[in-house]
Design a protein around this motif. Structure first.
Motif, mmCIF file in Angstrom:
data_model
loop_
_atom_site.group_PDB
_atom_site.id
_atom_site.type_symbol
_atom_site.label_atom_id
_atom_site.label_comp_id
_atom_site.label_asym_id
_atom_site.label_seq_id
_atom_site.Cartn_x
_atom_site.Cartn_y
_atom_site.Cartn_z
ATOM 1 N N TRP A 97 -12.053 -17.518 -3.460
ATOM 2 C CA TRP A 97 -12.083 -18.075 -4.812
ATOM 3 C C TRP A 97 -13.328 -17.598 -5.522
ATOM 4 C CZ3 TRP A 97 -10.038 -19.751 -8.981
ATOM 5 C CH2 TRP A 97 -10.698 -20.596 -9.867
ATOM 6 N N ARG A 98 -13.144 -16.930 -6.695
ATOM 7 C CA ARG A 98 -14.267 -16.498 -7.520
ATOM 8 C C ARG A 98 -14.314 -17.393 -8.751
ATOM 9 N NH1 ARG A 98 -16.224 -11.154 -7.567
ATOM 10 N NH2 ARG A 98 -17.271 -11.823 -9.492
ATOM 11 N N GLU A 99 -15.246 -18.347 -8.722
ATOM 12 C CA GLU A 99 -15.317 -19.303 -9.827
ATOM 13 C C GLU A 99 -15.714 -18.629 -11.131
ATOM 14 O OE1 GLU A 99 -17.185 -23.745 -10.724
ATOM 15 O OE2 GLU A 99 -17.810 -22.619 -8.954
ATOM 16 N N ASP A 100 -16.582 -17.607 -11.047
ATOM 17 C CA ASP A 100 -17.008 -16.936 -12.278
ATOM 18 C C ASP A 100 -15.861 -16.195 -12.955
ATOM 19 O OD1 ASP A 100 -16.973 -15.254 -10.066
ATOM 20 O OD2 ASP A 100 -18.368 -13.828 -10.972
ATOM 21 N N LEU A 101 -14.909 -15.685 -12.158
ATOM 22 C CA LEU A 101 -13.745 -14.998 -12.709
ATOM 23 C C LEU A 101 -12.535 -15.915 -12.843
ATOM 24 C CD1 LEU A 101 -13.871 -11.659 -10.663
ATOM 25 C CD2 LEU A 101 -14.718 -12.058 -12.980
ATOM 26 N N GLU A 102 -12.639 -17.121 -12.269
ATOM 27 C CA GLU A 102 -11.508 -18.049 -12.199
ATOM 28 C C GLU A 102 -10.299 -17.357 -11.578
ATOM 29 O OE1 GLU A 102 -11.423 -21.198 -15.549
ATOM 30 O OE2 GLU A 102 -12.009 -19.333 -16.549
ATOM 31 N N ALA A 103 -10.538 -16.714 -10.435
ATOM 32 C CA ALA A 103 -9.495 -15.927 -9.782
ATOM 33 C C ALA A 103 -9.424 -16.264 -8.298
ATOM 34 C CB ALA A 103 -9.759 -14.437 -9.963
ATOM 35 N N LEU A 104 -8.206 -16.373 -7.802
ATOM 36 C CA LEU A 104 -7.947 -16.592 -6.381
ATOM 37 C C LEU A 104 -7.399 -15.291 -5.811
ATOM 38 C CD1 LEU A 104 -7.942 -18.809 -4.148
ATOM 39 C CD2 LEU A 104 -5.540 -19.220 -4.747
ATOM 40 N N HIS A 105 -8.084 -14.761 -4.793
ATOM 41 C CA HIS A 105 -7.726 -13.456 -4.227
ATOM 42 C C HIS A 105 -7.277 -13.619 -2.786
ATOM 43 C CE1 HIS A 105 -8.685 -9.641 -2.082
ATOM 44 N NE2 HIS A 105 -8.175 -9.099 -3.171
ATOM 45 N N ILE A 106 -6.222 -12.869 -2.413
ATOM 46 C CA ILE A 106 -5.731 -12.894 -1.040
ATOM 47 C C ILE A 106 -5.693 -11.474 -0.495
ATOM 48 C CG2 ILE A 106 -3.285 -12.742 -1.715
ATOM 49 C CD1 ILE A 106 -2.687 -14.584 0.698
ATOM 50 N N ALA A 107 -6.109 -11.317 0.750
ATOM 51 C CA ALA A 107 -6.020 -10.041 1.465
ATOM 52 C C ALA A 107 -5.383 -10.318 2.812
ATOM 53 C CB ALA A 107 -7.401 -9.421 1.644
ATOM 54 N N CYS A 108 -4.311 -9.581 3.113
ATOM 55 C CA CYS A 108 -3.570 -9.765 4.361
ATOM 56 C C CYS A 108 -3.573 -8.445 5.113
ATOM 57 C CB CYS A 108 -2.145 -10.225 4.052
ATOM 58 S SG CYS A 108 -1.185 -10.685 5.508
ATOM 59 N N ALA A 109 -4.250 -8.399 6.267
ATOM 60 C CA ALA A 109 -4.442 -7.155 7.004
ATOM 61 C C ALA A 109 -3.573 -7.099 8.248
ATOM 62 C CB ALA A 109 -5.915 -6.987 7.388
ATOM 63 N N PHE A 110 -3.101 -5.883 8.556
ATOM 64 C CA PHE A 110 -2.347 -5.666 9.790
ATOM 65 C C PHE A 110 -3.301 -5.617 10.968
ATOM 66 C CE2 PHE A 110 0.974 -3.061 7.255
ATOM 67 C CZ PHE A 110 1.542 -4.227 6.791
ATOM 68 N N ASP A 111 -2.753 -5.969 12.118
ATOM 69 C CA ASP A 111 -3.561 -6.026 13.328
ATOM 70 C C ASP A 111 -3.507 -4.704 14.101
ATOM 71 O OD1 ASP A 111 -5.247 -7.093 15.205
ATOM 72 O OD2 ASP A 111 -3.671 -8.113 16.337
ATOM 73 N N PHE A 112 -3.778 -3.597 13.395
ATOM 74 C CA PHE A 112 -3.924 -2.308 14.074
ATOM 75 C C PHE A 112 -4.752 -1.373 13.196
ATOM 76 C CE2 PHE A 112 0.091 -1.510 11.750
ATOM 77 C CZ PHE A 112 -0.193 -0.297 11.134
ATOM 78 N N LYS A 113 -5.263 -0.311 13.790
ATOM 79 C CA LYS A 113 -6.126 0.638 13.095
ATOM 80 C C LYS A 113 -5.442 1.986 12.973
ATOM 81 C CE LYS A 113 -10.810 2.573 13.153
ATOM 82 N NZ LYS A 113 -12.117 2.580 13.845
ATOM 83 N N VAL A 114 -5.557 2.602 11.795
ATOM 84 C CA VAL A 114 -4.947 3.900 11.547
ATOM 85 C C VAL A 114 -5.867 5.009 12.055
ATOM 86 C CG1 VAL A 114 -4.037 5.470 9.795
ATOM 87 C CG2 VAL A 114 -3.829 2.989 9.482
ATOM 88 N N PRO A 115 -5.395 5.876 12.957
ATOM 89 C CA PRO A 115 -6.230 6.984 13.422
ATOM 90 C C PRO A 115 -6.458 7.996 12.298
ATOM 91 C CG PRO A 115 -4.002 7.174 14.303
ATOM 92 C CD PRO A 115 -4.079 5.837 13.622
ATOM 93 N N ASP A 116 -7.552 8.711 12.387
ATOM 94 C CA ASP A 116 -7.925 9.649 11.317
ATOM 95 C C ASP A 116 -6.848 10.691 11.058
ATOM 96 O OD1 ASP A 116 -10.300 8.314 11.019
ATOM 97 O OD2 ASP A 116 -11.466 9.706 12.260
ATOM 98 N N ASN A 117 -6.159 11.147 12.094
ATOM 99 C CA ASN A 117 -5.177 12.219 11.911
ATOM 100 C C ASN A 117 -3.901 11.756 11.210
ATOM 101 O OD1 ASN A 117 -4.335 10.676 14.116
ATOM 102 N ND2 ASN A 117 -3.312 12.412 15.092
ATOM 103 N N ARG A 118 -3.744 10.434 10.966
ATOM 104 C CA ARG A 118 -2.571 9.935 10.254
ATOM 105 C C ARG A 118 -2.917 9.346 8.895
ATOM 106 N NH1 ARG A 118 1.311 12.399 11.179
ATOM 107 N NH2 ARG A 118 2.765 10.728 10.570
ATOM 108 N N LEU A 119 -4.192 9.410 8.519
ATOM 109 C CA LEU A 119 -4.609 8.801 7.252
ATOM 110 C C LEU A 119 -3.925 9.442 6.050
ATOM 111 C CD1 LEU A 119 -8.452 8.083 7.592
ATOM 112 C CD2 LEU A 119 -6.642 6.435 7.065
ATOM 113 N N GLY A 120 -3.801 10.759 6.055
ATOM 114 C CA GLY A 120 -3.179 11.443 4.920
ATOM 115 C C GLY A 120 -1.759 10.968 4.667
ATOM 116 N N GLU A 121 -0.968 10.852 5.735
ATOM 117 C CA GLU A 121 0.418 10.408 5.588
ATOM 118 C C GLU A 121 0.491 8.938 5.220
ATOM 119 O OE1 GLU A 121 4.023 11.704 4.983
ATOM 120 O OE2 GLU A 121 2.487 12.991 5.887
ATOM 121 N N ILE A 122 -0.461 8.152 5.723
ATOM 122 C CA ILE A 122 -0.505 6.736 5.357
ATOM 123 C C ILE A 122 -0.821 6.567 3.872
ATOM 124 C CG2 ILE A 122 -1.912 4.645 5.588
ATOM 125 C CD1 ILE A 122 0.180 4.784 7.686
#
Length: 208
Positions: A97-122
């Motif tokens: 919650w950012r009171e100065d912006l009056e904004a509620l933000h959500i971030a939902c992350a997957f439980d895995f890491k993208v290897p460098d060699n697949r970043l371009g396709e991702i």
């Protein structure tokens, strides 16, 4: 462009949390209706009557987490982290919650890491998925190799309701459930982004 229906199962799960909140609403007039003659409430005031109004919407998000028995941690007054089990994987959810912006933000992350060699396709897959989304977007944090869905709710002087917090969570979880397999196909199966997305959409339509 094809926009498929959201998974029914998640809609019902999230919806049950909102019903639980409805059962615990406090009874009484809100500030919007106080001072109005009996029978003269506006439609908006009538709709808002009975909500447990709070100035910090993190309190409402925390109540939703409790109703669903999700593991949660209130790291600060303005931040809540959740661990939510989906159909495909566990999701790490952060609500701020950012009171100065009056904004509620959500971030939902997957439980895995993208290897460098697949970043371009991702990156290509993220661009294609974002073209289909009506709400929010997917991002890649290149430093950590994390994929996450992000969305924000601007309140602009209004007070958050349980329904708004529920909708924010529902949009995030439905988007992650819908596209998780596409990310998996690119990262672990080595598919190109177009084939991965097409395969996911075909399977989603088949289940519907």
């Amino acid at each position: 462009m094809v926009v498929e229906k959201p998974p029914t199962s998640l809609r019902l799960v999230i919806g049950s949390g909102y019903l639980a909140l409805n059962e615990h609403r406090s009874v009484g007039m809100t500030e919007a209706t106080s001072g109005c003659p009996k029978g003269a409430q506006t439609p908006m005031a009538t709709a808002e009557a009975g909500y447990r109004h709070v100035t910090n919407p993190i309190d409402l998000a925390e109540q939703l987490a409790s109703d669903h028995d999700w593991a949660s941690e209130r790291t600060t007054d303005d931040e809540l982290t959740l661990a939510v089990a989906g159909n495909w994987t566990d999701y790490n959810v952060s609500i701020n919650w950012r009171e100065d912006l009056e904004a509620l933000h959500i971030a939902c992350a997957f439980d895995f890491k993208v290897p460098d060699n697949r970043l371009g396709e991702i990156y290509r897959l993220v661009a294609q998925i974002n073209e289909q989304l009506w709400l929010g977007h997917f991002d890649i944090w290149t430093g950590e190799g994390l994929i996450m869905y992000r969305h924000g709710l601007m309140l602009n002087g209004t007070i958050a309701t349980p329904a708004q917090c529920e909708a924010l969570l529902q949009a995030a979880l439905e988007a992650c459930e819908r596209y998780y397999q596409a990310f998996q196909f690119v990262v672990w199966a080595g598919k190109d982004s177009r084939h991965a997305l097409a395969s996911t959409m075909f399977e989603t339509e088949g289940r519907a």
